[in-house]
Scaffold this motif. Sequence first.
Motif, short mmCIF file in Angstrom:
data_model
loop_
_atom_site.label_atom_id
_atom_site.label_comp_id
_atom_site.label_asym_id
_atom_site.label_seq_id
_atom_site.Cartn_x
_atom_site.Cartn_y
_atom_site.Cartn_z
N HIS A 19 1.12 -1.12 0.01
CA HIS A 19 -0.03 -0.02 -0.10
C HIS A 19 0.92 1.15 0.15
O HIS A 19 1.93 1.25 0.77
CB HIS A 19 -0.99 0.00 1.37
N GLU A 20 0.61 2.15 -0.91
CA GLU A 20 1.20 3.58 -0.49
C GLU A 20 0.57 4.23 0.54
O GLU A 20 -0.24 3.81 1.32
CB GLU A 20 0.69 4.31 -1.67
N PRO A 21 1.64 5.11 1.31
CA PRO A 21 1.51 5.57 2.58
C PRO A 21 0.06 6.04 2.92
O PRO A 21 -0.43 5.99 4.08
CB PRO A 21 2.58 6.66 2.67
N ASP A 22 -0.86 6.61 1.71
CA ASP A 22 -1.88 7.43 2.17
C ASP A 22 -3.01 6.33 1.98
O ASP A 22 -4.23 6.75 1.85
CB ASP A 22 -1.85 8.59 1.53
N SER A 23 -2.86 5.20 1.57
CA SER A 23 -3.80 4.18 1.17
C SER A 23 -4.79 3.99 2.26
O SER A 23 -6.02 4.04 1.77
CB SER A 23 -3.13 3.04 0.99
N LEU A 24 -4.33 3.85 3.36
CA LEU A 24 -5.71 3.50 4.45
C LEU A 24 -6.30 4.86 4.68
O LEU A 24 -7.59 4.85 4.82
CB LEU A 24 -4.97 3.20 5.85
N ARG A 25 -5.90 6.07 4.77
CA ARG A 25 -6.46 7.35 4.75
C ARG A 25 -7.56 7.61 3.62
O ARG A 25 -8.57 8.09 3.85
CB ARG A 25 -5.20 8.51 4.69
N GLU A 26 -7.01 7.16 2.59
CA GLU A 26 -8.08 7.46 1.28
C GLU A 26 -8.93 6.36 1.43
O GLU A 26 -10.18 6.65 1.00
CB GLU A 26 -7.24 7.24 0.09
N LEU A 27 -8.74 5.13 1.90
CA LEU A 27 -9.94 4.23 1.83
C LEU A 27 -11.09 4.85 3.09
O LEU A 27 -12.21 4.41 2.93
CB LEU A 27 -9.34 2.84 2.42
N VAL A 28 -10.46 5.25 4.24
CA VAL A 28 -11.57 5.30 5.23
C VAL A 28 -12.28 6.71 4.74
O VAL A 28 -13.36 6.90 4.93
CB VAL A 28 -10.40 5.74 6.59
N ALA A 29 -11.53 7.71 4.20
CA ALA A 29 -11.98 8.90 3.70
C ALA A 29 -13.20 8.52 2.97
O ALA A 29 -14.48 8.96 2.74
CB ALA A 29 -11.25 9.94 3.26
N ALA A 30 -13.10 7.53 1.70
CA ALA A 30 -14.19 7.14 0.95
C ALA A 30 -15.56 6.47 1.68
O ALA A 30 -16.27 6.73 1.40
CB ALA A 30 -13.53 5.99 0.02
N ALA A 31 -14.94 5.69 2.70
CA ALA A 31 -16.10 4.87 3.19
C ALA A 31 -16.95 5.99 4.08
O ALA A 31 -18.10 5.85 4.07
CB ALA A 31 -15.44 3.89 4.29
N THR A 32 -16.46 6.89 4.74
CA THR A 32 -16.91 7.82 5.79
C THR A 32 -17.70 8.68 4.89
O THR A 32 -18.90 9.19 5.21
CB THR A 32 -15.92 8.48 6.65
N SER A 33 -17.14 9.12 3.73
CA SER A 33 -17.91 10.19 3.08
C SER A 33 -18.92 9.82 2.27
O SER A 33 -19.97 10.54 2.28
CB SER A 33 -16.79 10.89 1.81
N ALA A 34 -19.03 8.53 1.64
CA ALA A 34 -19.90 7.95 1.15
C ALA A 34 -20.77 7.02 1.97
O ALA A 34 -22.07 6.47 1.48
CB ALA A 34 -19.62 7.19 -0.17
N ASP A 35 -20.99 7.09 3.20
CA ASP A 35 -21.42 6.13 4.12
C ASP A 35 -21.44 4.95 3.67
O ASP A 35 -22.58 4.00 3.63
CB ASP A 35 -23.08 6.60 4.40
N LEU A 36 -20.18 4.28 3.54
CA LEU A 36 -20.17 2.48 2.76
C LEU A 36 -19.73 1.83 4.07
O LEU A 36 -19.04 2.22 4.82
CB LEU A 36 -19.13 2.60 1.65
N ASP A 37 -20.35 0.57 4.00
CA ASP A 37 -20.16 -0.65 5.05
C ASP A 37 -18.48 -1.20 4.50
O ASP A 37 -18.06 -1.78 5.19
CB ASP A 37 -21.12 -1.32 5.11
N LEU A 38 -18.53 -1.25 3.17
CA LEU A 38 -17.44 -2.17 2.68
C LEU A 38 -16.96 -1.31 1.42
O LEU A 38 -17.65 -0.81 0.51
CB LEU A 38 -17.87 -3.42 2.04
#
Length: 413
Positions: free
Chosen positions: A171-190
């Motif tokens: 993973h690139e260093p910002d991978s986790l940050r981008e995944l979490v931002a996507a989940a919280t912004s779009a209210d996604l469970d997966l």
Amino acid sequence: MGLLIAAYASLAAWLWLTLAQGMFWRTDVRLPPRSAPARWPSVAIIVPARDEAEVLPLSLPSLLAQDYPGEAGIVLVDDGSGDGTGALAARLAAEQPGLPLTVVSPGDPPPGWTGKLWAVRHGIAHVRTAHTRAHVNGHAHEPAHTPAHAPGTPEGPGPEFLLLTDADIAHEPDSLRELVAAATSADLDLVSQMARLRVVSPWERLVVPAFVYFFAQLYPFRRINRPGARTSAAAGGCVLLRTEAAVRAGIPDSIRQAVIDDVALARAVRRAGGRIWLGLAERVDSVRPYSGLGDLWRMVSRSAYAQLRHRPVLLAGTVAGLVLVYLVPPAALCAGLAAGRPAVAWAGGTAWLLMAGTYLPMLRYYRQSPLLAPLLPLTALLYLLMTVDSAVQHYRGRGAAWKGRTYARPGDV
């Protein structure tokens, strides 16, 4: 007459696939629009690993180096490795400052469990227990390299998100940050990203982009990402899962026998009312080498018949479909030209052109030559043979074999 009918049937199939199968051939499905949350939720990264000493030095440092603003930690679950995977992981973490790492081992899986899902279950139980203990004691992080949770320790709700990622994924260093931002912004469970697989050797160039192309054809990303859609899938190498959704769906117990665990995981989350998203990765890569055809063959054949639910009728239909869709077009073009039958040649050539044209975006995504596009029928023939071999190995008692384990079909457990 038979060849003419087959050629036009194949052309009709390609017109339908191109226009009506969720635009599966497009490669622009990337993480949805996102922004930083007001509060970054806690995350546990769970890495099931069995005999991964070869790839761990290329992947684990990328997880340790995650630049995540919230609380996060890594649990590597050493699934009975014989190559020192656990000790190597601890040594890598000691040499590189970063996220805290815990190495645990669940022991052999009981009957009815695949090794990976048993490891995931152990990892989830560990982080939920450790999270509760840490907060009771007033600490933010579980100390690195601790043993598995003590018997009798109550499981709490645990971290708010789980990142399930394979040991060969970097993973690139910002991978986790981008995944979490996507989940919280779009209210996604997966939120799942299909990691970019390694494409270096000649066989990898021929087979790997087609693997993702065929997967997208079966599970069109746009269709999966539509709220309320019936089609569900994920890519097991990178899955960010809301803990609450995992509990609601009974993950991983509800899918404990699944060999194709990523698709089963997505279906379970959706059945429990969760919202899911799947797309191609830009900064998540597999570092596992498949230098020879044998390695790639085993990767596909170990689960191909399981994908068909071990049903001979589905195998026969799949073989017939692959022949009609991928092998008839070049055969019709060549036979039509040789026999002076322009209608057959035109139908076969047009179908082959549509096939190659829809494959080009995937080749561009993998930075491969467009000259590989006309070779897709050859690759499809290889996949056909791998699928048949998967069924043969199943009936010989060696189906779904991986790293020294062979799994029975769910009905046999």
